[in-house]
Design an enzyme around this catalytic site. Structure first.
Site, PDB file in Angstrom:
ATOM      1  N   TYR A 143       0.820  -1.216   0.000  1.00 53.36           N
ATOM      2  CA  TYR A 143       0.000   0.000   0.000  1.00 53.36           C
ATOM      3  C   TYR A 143       0.853   1.264   0.000  1.00 53.36           C
ATOM      4  CZ  TYR A 143      -4.678  -1.941   0.681  1.00 53.36           C
ATOM      5  OH  TYR A 143      -5.880  -2.559   0.503  1.00 53.36           O
ATOM      6  N   LYS A 194       2.901 -15.293   2.238  1.00 59.89           N
ATOM      7  CA  LYS A 194       3.259 -16.253   1.197  1.00 59.89           C
ATOM      8  C   LYS A 194       4.788 -16.390   1.160  1.00 59.89           C
ATOM      9  CE  LYS A 194       1.214 -16.925  -2.820  1.00 59.89           C
ATOM     10  NZ  LYS A 194       0.805 -18.354  -2.796  1.00 59.89           N
ATOM     11  N   ASP A 251      -6.642  -7.048   3.824  1.00 57.49           N
ATOM     12  CA  ASP A 251      -7.773  -6.412   3.135  1.00 57.49           C
ATOM     13  C   ASP A 251      -8.654  -7.489   2.500  1.00 57.49           C
ATOM     14  OD1 ASP A 251      -9.295  -4.263   2.031  1.00 57.49           O
ATOM     15  OD2 ASP A 251      -8.276  -4.568   0.118  1.00 57.49           O
ATOM     16  N   ASP A 255     -12.614  -9.037   3.937  1.00 60.47           N
ATOM     17  CA  ASP A 255     -13.862  -9.021   3.150  1.00 60.47           C
ATOM     18  C   ASP A 255     -14.426 -10.437   3.046  1.00 60.47           C
ATOM     19  OD1 ASP A 255     -13.646  -6.233   2.516  1.00 60.47           O
ATOM     20  OD2 ASP A 255     -14.564  -6.624   0.563  1.00 60.47           O
TER      21      ASP A 255
HETATM   22  C1  IPM Z   1     -10.599  -1.117   3.441  1.00 68.25           C
HETATM   23  C2  IPM Z   1     -10.660  -0.482   2.091  1.00 68.25           C
HETATM   24  C3  IPM Z   1      -9.448   0.409   1.872  1.00 68.25           C
HETATM   25  C4  IPM Z   1      -8.217  -0.477   1.818  1.00 68.25           C
HETATM   26  C5  IPM Z   1      -9.459   1.341   0.633  1.00 68.25           C
HETATM   27  C6  IPM Z   1     -10.723   2.131   0.524  1.00 68.25           C
HETATM   28  C7  IPM Z   1      -8.289   2.263   0.683  1.00 68.25           C
HETATM   29  O1  IPM Z   1     -10.808  -1.434   1.091  1.00 68.25           O
HETATM   30  O2  IPM Z   1     -10.463  -0.406   4.451  1.00 68.25           O
HETATM   31  O3  IPM Z   1     -10.728  -2.345   3.543  1.00 68.25           O
HETATM   32  O4  IPM Z   1      -7.898  -1.048   0.758  1.00 68.25           O
HETATM   33  O5  IPM Z   1      -7.549  -0.576   2.851  1.00 68.25           O
HETATM   34 MN    MN Z   2     -11.188  -3.451   1.869  1.00 71.67          MN
END
Ligand code: IPM
Ligand code: MN
Ligand code: NAD
Length: 369
Positions: A143, A194, A251, A255
């Protein structure tokens, strides 16, 4: 009655302001009940800040965030701003807040509320009673790594570069947070990378193991490749207690974990810095979901991830366990009563708006307090 705490509200874009409004109502309720009074200030971030000031985060808003006891963040982004230059995208506002406030530890708990067992796409026995904590490194890795960019090559093609980079201290401090959490939970940490294909993965595994052997022998540590972890999360998520992983894998995996709980609209998070000499740590609380442009402005969004992020604020920034528990129980009771926003709706339950979910939470709080 506790002393006033300073909270900065950054609602952002899309459903951000819609879900944060419901948290504002709960804060008003706490104020009326004389449970706690917060000093709330509000700022713009993301697309909202771009529209007003031409940047996704102003220096003034950043300074306010640095001085607050805690920040509550909604969501940023949306199609209106998708074609801006990279450094002006709404998401840069959030990334800059994380970086400048040094919020290196992102706690993303995935907890299955009993009434929502049927809302997950997975079988009930796979997710019933699930309670895992993903600790995502938040200020390093791909990032923020340099060099990055897109360059034009002499043959007319282009080359894009991102850099995944981690140092020993970056790995150790986030692993330390994971070990400490495990000691208060079920004593298990799975470190995810990994190491089979990435040098940062080799370093990550090595440093986490060394920290464990030196300071956290009482924690059961195991290592797992990130691709396998994604599969194990849907195969048998209850094998996990605490997962610690880098920025990008965290990240993706969070999700994925969201769907175990029924919806991305249920997953809260806390982004924490290191405690200073007085024990105070900078903190930003944010739902894991984004600005959901597909449902924004329709009073349809699930406000519970944001509300549960506020509960995490009460717990981690203000040590108000009882009040945090109150908010969490109100969520549980509202769900038990059968109200559902559309993302978690099942047969036999009432589909309600964001506002009505907020009304229900306030009614449950009245009953509980
Ligand atoms: C999250 C989001 C963020 C990330 C984006 C919006 C910068 O997806 O907080 O999970 O990738 O960290
Ligand atoms: Mn995210
Ligand atoms: P998203 O999380 O906004 O939405 C993904 C899906 O989940 C959508 O169908 C959405 O309707 C649904 N959803 C998300 N939150 C919900 C809620 N509370 N209630 C009901 N349904 C919900 O992800 P996306 O569509 O990939 O991204 C949209 C924008 O948000 C992009 O600009 C992205 O960069 C941004 N984003 C911001 C953050 C953040 O600010 N923390 C996080 C993720 C994405």
């Amino acid at each position: 009655m506790a002393a006033n705490k300073k909270i900065l509200f950054l609602p952002g874009d899309g459903i951000g302001p819609e879900v944060m409004r419901q948290v504002g109502r709960v804060i008003d309720w706490m104020d009326r009940r004389r449970i706690v009074t917060f000093d709330i200030s509000e700022g713009l971030v993301g697309g909202a800040a771009l529209d007003a000031h031409g940047v996704p985060l102003t220096e003034d808003t950043l300074a306010l965030a640095q001085q607050s006891d805690a920040v509550l963040f909604g969501a940023v982004g949306g199609p209106k701003w998708d074609n801006l230059p990279f450094n002006l995208k709404p998401e840069r506002g959030l990334l800059r807040l994380r970086k400048e406030m040094e919020l290196f530890a992102n706690l993303r708990p995935a907890l299955v509320f009993d009434p929502l067992i049927g809302a997950s796409t997975l079988r009930p026995e796979v997710i019933q009673g699930l309670d895992i904590m993903i600790v995502r490194e938040l200020t390093g890795g791909v990032y923020f790594g340099e060099p990055r960019g897109i360059e034009n090559l002499p043959d007319g093609t282009r080359r894009g570069v991102d850099t995944q980079v981690y140092t020993t201290p970056e790995i150790r401090r986030v692993a330390g947070v994971a070990f400490e959490l495990a000691l208060k939970r079920h004593g298990r940490v799975t470190s995810v990378e990994k190491a089979n294909v990435m040098m940062t993965g080799v370093l990550w595994r090595d440093e986490v193991q060394k920290l464990h052997d030196a300071d956290y022998k009482d924690v059961a540590l195991s290592h797992m490749y990130a691709d396998n972890c994604a599969m194990q999360l849907v195969r048998n998520p209850k094998q996990f207690d605490v997962i610690v992983t880098d920025n990008l894998f965290g990240d993706l995996l969070s999700d994925c974990a969201a769907m175990l709980t029924g919806s991305l609209g249920m997953l809260p998070s806390a982004s924490l810095g290191a405690p200073d000499s007085s024990g105070r740590r900078k903190a930003l609380y944010e739902p894991v979901h984004g600005s959901a442009p597909d449902i924004a402005g329709k009073d349809m969004a699930n406000p519970l991830a944001c509300l549960l992020s506020f509960a995490m604020m009460l717990r981690y920034s203000f040590d108000m366990k009882e009040e945090a528990g109150l908010v969490e129980r109100a969520v549980q009771e509202a769900l038990k009563g059968g109200v559902r926003t559309s993302d978690i709706q099942q047969a036999g339950t009432a589909r309600v708006s964001t506002t009505v979910m907020g009304d229900t939470i306030l009614r449950e709080l009245d009953k509980l307090a």
